[in-house]
Design a protein around this motif. Structure first.
Motif, PDB file in Angstrom:
ATOM      1  N   LEU A   1       0.992 -22.312 -60.999  1.00 15.62           N
ATOM      2  CA  LEU A   1       0.537 -23.356 -59.677  1.00 15.62           C
ATOM      3  C   LEU A   1       0.820 -23.058 -58.161  1.00 15.62           C
ATOM      4  O   LEU A   1       0.133 -23.042 -57.381  1.00 15.62           O
ATOM      5  N   LEU A   2       2.014 -21.916 -57.874  1.00 16.06           N
ATOM      6  CA  LEU A   2       1.963 -21.077 -56.670  1.00 16.06           C
ATOM      7  C   LEU A   2       0.534 -20.210 -56.686  1.00 16.06           C
ATOM      8  O   LEU A   2      -0.135 -20.503 -55.539  1.00 16.06           O
ATOM      9  N   ARG A   3      -0.370 -19.559 -57.757  1.00 15.62           N
ATOM     10  CA  ARG A   3      -1.347 -18.730 -57.007  1.00 15.62           C
ATOM     11  C   ARG A   3      -2.475 -20.176 -56.586  1.00 15.62           C
ATOM     12  O   ARG A   3      -3.113 -20.105 -55.256  1.00 15.62           O
ATOM     13  N   ILE A   4      -2.907 -21.054 -57.389  1.00 15.65           N
ATOM     14  CA  ILE A   4      -3.270 -21.989 -56.588  1.00 15.65           C
ATOM     15  C   ILE A   4      -3.547 -22.399 -55.398  1.00 15.65           C
ATOM     16  O   ILE A   4      -4.280 -23.102 -55.211  1.00 15.65           O
ATOM     17  N   ALA A   5      -2.643 -22.904 -55.154  1.00 11.52           N
ATOM     18  CA  ALA A   5      -1.381 -23.286 -53.885  1.00 11.52           C
ATOM     19  C   ALA A   5      -1.963 -22.161 -53.037  1.00 11.52           C
ATOM     20  O   ALA A   5      -2.479 -22.877 -51.253  1.00 11.52           O
TER      21      ALA A   5
ATOM     22  N   VAL B   1       1.438 -29.503 -52.064  1.00 12.14           N
ATOM     23  CA  VAL B   1       2.572 -30.238 -52.010  1.00 12.14           C
ATOM     24  C   VAL B   1       3.033 -29.575 -53.449  1.00 12.14           C
ATOM     25  O   VAL B   1       2.261 -29.820 -55.147  1.00 12.14           O
ATOM     26  N   LEU B   2       4.340 -29.090 -53.846  1.00 11.63           N
ATOM     27  CA  LEU B   2       4.664 -28.635 -54.808  1.00 11.63           C
ATOM     28  C   LEU B   2       5.955 -29.167 -55.532  1.00 11.63           C
ATOM     29  O   LEU B   2       7.232 -29.239 -54.531  1.00 11.63           O
ATOM     30  N   VAL B   3       6.298 -29.389 -56.905  1.00 18.18           N
ATOM     31  CA  VAL B   3       7.276 -31.041 -56.898  1.00 18.18           C
ATOM     32  C   VAL B   3       8.214 -29.455 -58.213  1.00 18.18           C
ATOM     33  O   VAL B   3       7.271 -28.982 -59.315  1.00 18.18           O
TER      34      VAL B   3
ATOM     35  N   CYS C   1       6.959 -27.644 -61.457  1.00 23.01           N
ATOM     36  CA  CYS C   1       6.080 -28.273 -62.450  1.00 23.01           C
ATOM     37  C   CYS C   1       4.536 -29.211 -62.502  1.00 23.01           C
ATOM     38  O   CYS C   1       3.872 -29.598 -63.280  1.00 23.01           O
ATOM     39  N   LEU C   2       4.497 -29.364 -61.127  1.00 22.02           N
ATOM     40  CA  LEU C   2       3.296 -30.148 -60.566  1.00 22.02           C
ATOM     41  C   LEU C   2       2.493 -29.812 -59.086  1.00 22.02           C
ATOM     42  O   LEU C   2       3.603 -29.279 -58.298  1.00 22.02           O
ATOM     43  N   LEU C   3       1.683 -29.651 -58.725  1.00 25.42           N
ATOM     44  CA  LEU C   3       1.038 -29.484 -57.623  1.00 25.42           C
ATOM     45  C   LEU C   3       0.102 -30.101 -57.340  1.00 25.42           C
ATOM     46  O   LEU C   3      -0.611 -30.372 -57.925  1.00 25.42           O
ATOM     47  N   LEU C   4      -0.108 -30.574 -55.807  1.00 24.38           N
ATOM     48  CA  LEU C   4      -0.823 -32.350 -55.059  1.00 24.38           C
ATOM     49  C   LEU C   4      -1.552 -30.778 -54.197  1.00 24.38           C
ATOM     50  O   LEU C   4      -1.057 -30.485 -53.324  1.00 24.38           O
TER      51      LEU C   4
ATOM     52  N   ASP D   1      -6.845 -31.666 -51.475  1.00 26.36           N
ATOM     53  CA  ASP D   1      -8.292 -32.576 -52.093  1.00 26.36           C
ATOM     54  C   ASP D   1      -8.495 -33.603 -53.386  1.00 26.36           C
ATOM     55  O   ASP D   1      -8.750 -33.599 -53.451  1.00 26.36           O
ATOM     56  N   GLY D   2      -6.733 -33.473 -52.769  1.00 21.76           N
ATOM     57  CA  GLY D   2      -6.170 -34.803 -54.451  1.00 21.76           C
ATOM     58  C   GLY D   2      -6.077 -34.122 -55.763  1.00 21.76           C
ATOM     59  O   GLY D   2      -5.661 -35.167 -56.718  1.00 21.76           O
ATOM     60  N   THR D   3      -6.584 -32.795 -55.527  1.00 27.02           N
ATOM     61  CA  THR D   3      -6.441 -32.379 -57.297  1.00 27.02           C
ATOM     62  C   THR D   3      -5.083 -31.996 -57.844  1.00 27.02           C
ATOM     63  O   THR D   3      -3.801 -31.264 -56.538  1.00 27.02           O
ATOM     64  N   ILE D   4      -4.568 -32.732 -58.807  1.00 24.65           N
ATOM     65  CA  ILE D   4      -3.007 -32.305 -59.227  1.00 24.65           C
ATOM     66  C   ILE D   4      -3.352 -31.390 -60.531  1.00 24.65           C
ATOM     67  O   ILE D   4      -4.058 -31.371 -61.336  1.00 24.65           O
ATOM     68  N   SER D   5      -2.313 -29.991 -60.623  1.00 23.98           N
ATOM     69  CA  SER D   5      -2.404 -29.235 -61.853  1.00 23.98           C
ATOM     70  C   SER D   5      -0.827 -29.334 -61.851  1.00 23.98           C
ATOM     71  O   SER D   5       0.340 -29.957 -61.269  1.00 23.98           O
ATOM     72  N   GLY D   6      -0.742 -29.281 -63.186  1.00 19.18           N
ATOM     73  CA  GLY D   6       0.355 -29.819 -63.729  1.00 19.18           C
ATOM     74  C   GLY D   6       1.578 -31.100 -64.436  1.00 19.18           C
ATOM     75  O   GLY D   6      -0.439 -31.696 -63.788  1.00 19.18           O
ATOM     76  N   ASN D   7       1.938 -30.764 -65.462  1.00 17.84           N
ATOM     77  CA  ASN D   7       2.667 -32.881 -64.893  1.00 17.84           C
ATOM     78  C   ASN D   7       4.272 -33.155 -64.713  1.00 17.84           C
ATOM     79  O   ASN D   7       4.420 -31.853 -64.457  1.00 17.84           O
ATOM     80  N   ILE D   8       4.811 -34.380 -65.165  1.00 18.83           N
ATOM     81  CA  ILE D   8       5.745 -34.665 -64.559  1.00 18.83           C
ATOM     82  C   ILE D   8       5.663 -34.478 -66.348  1.00 18.83           C
ATOM     83  O   ILE D   8       6.307 -35.712 -66.664  1.00 18.83           O
ATOM     84  N   PRO D   9       7.298 -33.832 -66.811  1.00 13.88           N
ATOM     85  CA  PRO D   9       7.567 -33.929 -67.806  1.00 13.88           C
ATOM     86  C   PRO D   9       8.544 -35.014 -68.062  1.00 13.88           C
ATOM     87  O   PRO D   9       9.578 -35.446 -69.440  1.00 13.88           O
ATOM     88  N   LEU D  10       8.840 -35.787 -67.029  1.00  9.70           N
ATOM     89  CA  LEU D  10       9.916 -37.624 -67.459  1.00  9.70           C
ATOM     90  C   LEU D  10       9.026 -38.493 -67.383  1.00  9.70           C
ATOM     91  O   LEU D  10       8.667 -39.150 -65.837  1.00  9.70           O
TER      92      LEU D  10
END
Length: 386
Positions: free
Chosen positions: A118-122, A130-132, A148-151, A154-163
Motif C-alpha cells: 500500500l505504501l509502494r502504491i501511494a 490517504v492511508l488508513v 489496510c486501505l489506501l485511497l 484519482d479515486g482508486t481504492i486499494s485494500g479493504n476494511i476488515p470490520l
C-alpha cells in the motif's frame, strides 16, 4: 518521504533474500515526542533496521518486539511512556513527556495489499493519497488490524476494511480527509465494539526544478536526494545539464529559458530555483513562470535584480498580482550567513522547507509555544448505529 522510499527498497531486498519483515509505525501520540504519527521503520528477521520511530531511544526495544511479531506472525500495539523518571521497562528516562502508541505489523508478502505494498502504491504515482491504519487503542489484547486501505487522488481504492460494522463510516470519512489534506484520528463505537482509525494524508514528493546547471546546483541535487525530493535540472548548455554532472536528477533538460517550461511538468508541490548567473536567462525563466501556479520561485542574486526584472515585465505588459509576487523569493534562501555553494544550497533548501510547511524559518529556541501543535492529535469519536 525518503524514509518510506528506503523502507520499500529494503523490503524488496529482503524478499529477494527470503527474509520476513515487520513494519513498525507510530500510530498515535499523547504529549511530545521526537517523531510524529506516521514515522516508520522496517525490521527484517536478521535484525536489520531501516527508518526510525524516535531519536534512537526506542529502536532497540522496538527491534525486539518487531522480531517477536515476525516470529509469532501477530500484530501488536504497544505503548511507550517516555515521561517516566524511572522506566523499568526501557531502562532509561527518555524525557520526551509523551505516550507513544506504536503498531508492530507482520508483512505477508504473498498478500496483495499488505502494508508495504500500500505504501509502494501511494508513492508510485504523483498523487495525493490517504492511508488508513486500524488499531484497538482501548483493548491491546484484541487482534490489531493494521494498515489496510489506501485511497488515491484519482479515486482508486486499494485494500479493504476488515470490520463490516464500521466499514461504511470509514469509507465515508476517506474523501473528507483527502479534501482537507490533513491527517486525522477517529474512534468508531457501536455498543461494546470500537476501533481507532489513523487517516494518514500523504502528499506527493516535493519536486525541485533548478534552472541553471552550474556548480552551485550540485549541492542542491545532493540535499534534494537526502530529503527524498524529485530533482530536475535545466540549462541551455548540454555541457552542463547532463547525467554525468547530475546523476541523481530524474530529468536533465537542455532548452532555452523562454521555452523550457513547455517541456516540464509541474504542480503545487513543484519548487523552482533560478541559479543561471545570467540576468537575461533569469528574466526569461521568470517571465515563463509568471503564469505557472507554483508555490515558490527562488532567484539567486540581490533584491535590486528582482526589482529590475519586475519593472521590465510590467513595461512589457506583464503585471503580477501581489499574491504572485509573494511566491517569488529573491534573494533566495534563509539568512544563515551562507557563503559557499554548499551553505547557500542549505539556506535555499531550508527556505523551501519552511514555505512547504507554512513556517517563517526562525530559531526554535525563540519559539514560546510547542514546536508541533497537538490539536491535530485529538481523537474524534463517532457513534455508529447498527
Amino acid at each position: 518521504m525518503k524514509e518510506l522510499q528506503d523502507i520499500i527498497k529494503k523490503h524488496e531486498k529482503a524478499n529477494e533474500n527470503n527474509l520476513k519483515s515487520a513494519l513498525v509505525t507510530v500510530v498515535h501520540l499523547d504529549g511530545s515526542s521526537y517523531r510524529r504519527p506516521g514515522a516508520r521503520m522496517l525490521v527484517n528477521e536478521d535484525g536489520k533496521i531501516t527508518g526510525a520511530i524516535s531519536g534512537g531511544c526506542l529502536e532497540g526495544d522496538a527491534q525486539k518486539k518487531a522480531l517477536f511479531t515476525i516470529s509469532e506472525q501477530k500484530n501488536v500495539l504497544f505503548t511507550y511512556d517516555t515521561s517516566k523518571e524511572d522506566d523499568s521497562e526501557m531502562g532509561i528516562h527518555l524525557g520526551c513527556e509523551g505516550l507513544i502508541q506504536v503498531l508492530f505489523e507482520k508483512i505477508d508478502s504473498e498478500k496483495k495489499d499488505n502494508p508495504i505494498e500500500l505504501l509502494r502504491i501511494a508513492l508510485s504515482l504523483r498523487q495525493k493519497a490517504v492511508l488508513v491504519t486500524l488499531f484497538h487503542l482501548d483493548n491491546k489484547e484484541k487482534e490489531q488490524l493494521g494498515t489496510c486501505l489506501l485511497l488515491q487522488e484519482d479515486g482508486t481504492i486499494s485494500g479493504n476494511i476488515p470490520l463490516s460494522l464500521f466499514k461504511n463510516s470509514i469509507l465515508g470519512d476517506l474523501n473528507e480527509v483527502m479534501n482537507n489534506e490533513e491527517s486525522v484520528f477517529k474512534q468508531y463505537k457501536s455498543g461494546q465494539e470500537s476501533v481507532t482509525a489513523f487517516f494518514e494524508f500523504i502528499h506527493p514528493p516535493v519536486s525541485l526544478v533548478v534552472l541553471g546547471a552550474g556548480n552551485d546546483a550540485i549541492p542542491l541535487m545532493k540535499f534534494a536526494d537526502v530529503l527524498g525530493w524529485d530533482f530536475r535540472i535545466v540549462d541551455r548548455r548540454d555541457t552542463h545539464a547532463n547525467k554525468e554532472r547530475f546523476p541523481l536528477a530524474s530529468q536533465t533538460l537542455v532548452a532555452n529559458p523562454d521555452v523550457a517550461l513547455n517541456y516540464l511538468s509541474y504542480d503545487k508541490r513543484t519548487f523552482f530555483v533560478l541559479v543561471t548567473h545570467s540576468y537575461k536567462c533569469d528574466y526569461y525563466f521568470l517571465k515563463s513562470l509568471c503564469a505557472a501556479d507554483v508555490p515558490y520561485v527562488g532567484i539567486l542574486g540581490p533584491k535590486k535584480k528582482l526589482n529590475r526584472m519586475l519593472g521590465e515585465l510590467k513595461e512589457g505588459g506583464v503585471s503580477l498580482s501581489q499574491a504572485k509576487i509573494s511566491t517569488i523569493f529573491s534573494p533566495t534562501g534563509l539568512d544563515i550567513g551562507a557563503e559557499t555553494p554548499e551553505e547557500i544550497a542549505l539556506s535555499i533548501i531550508a527556505e523551501i522547507q519552511a514555505v512547504l510547511k507554512g513556517k517563517k524559518g526562525g530559531m526554535l529556541t525563540l519559539k514560546e509555544e510547542v514546536i508541533h501543535s497537538r490539536d491535530s492529535l485529538a481523537i474524534q469519536v463517532e457513534l455508529v448505529k447498527n
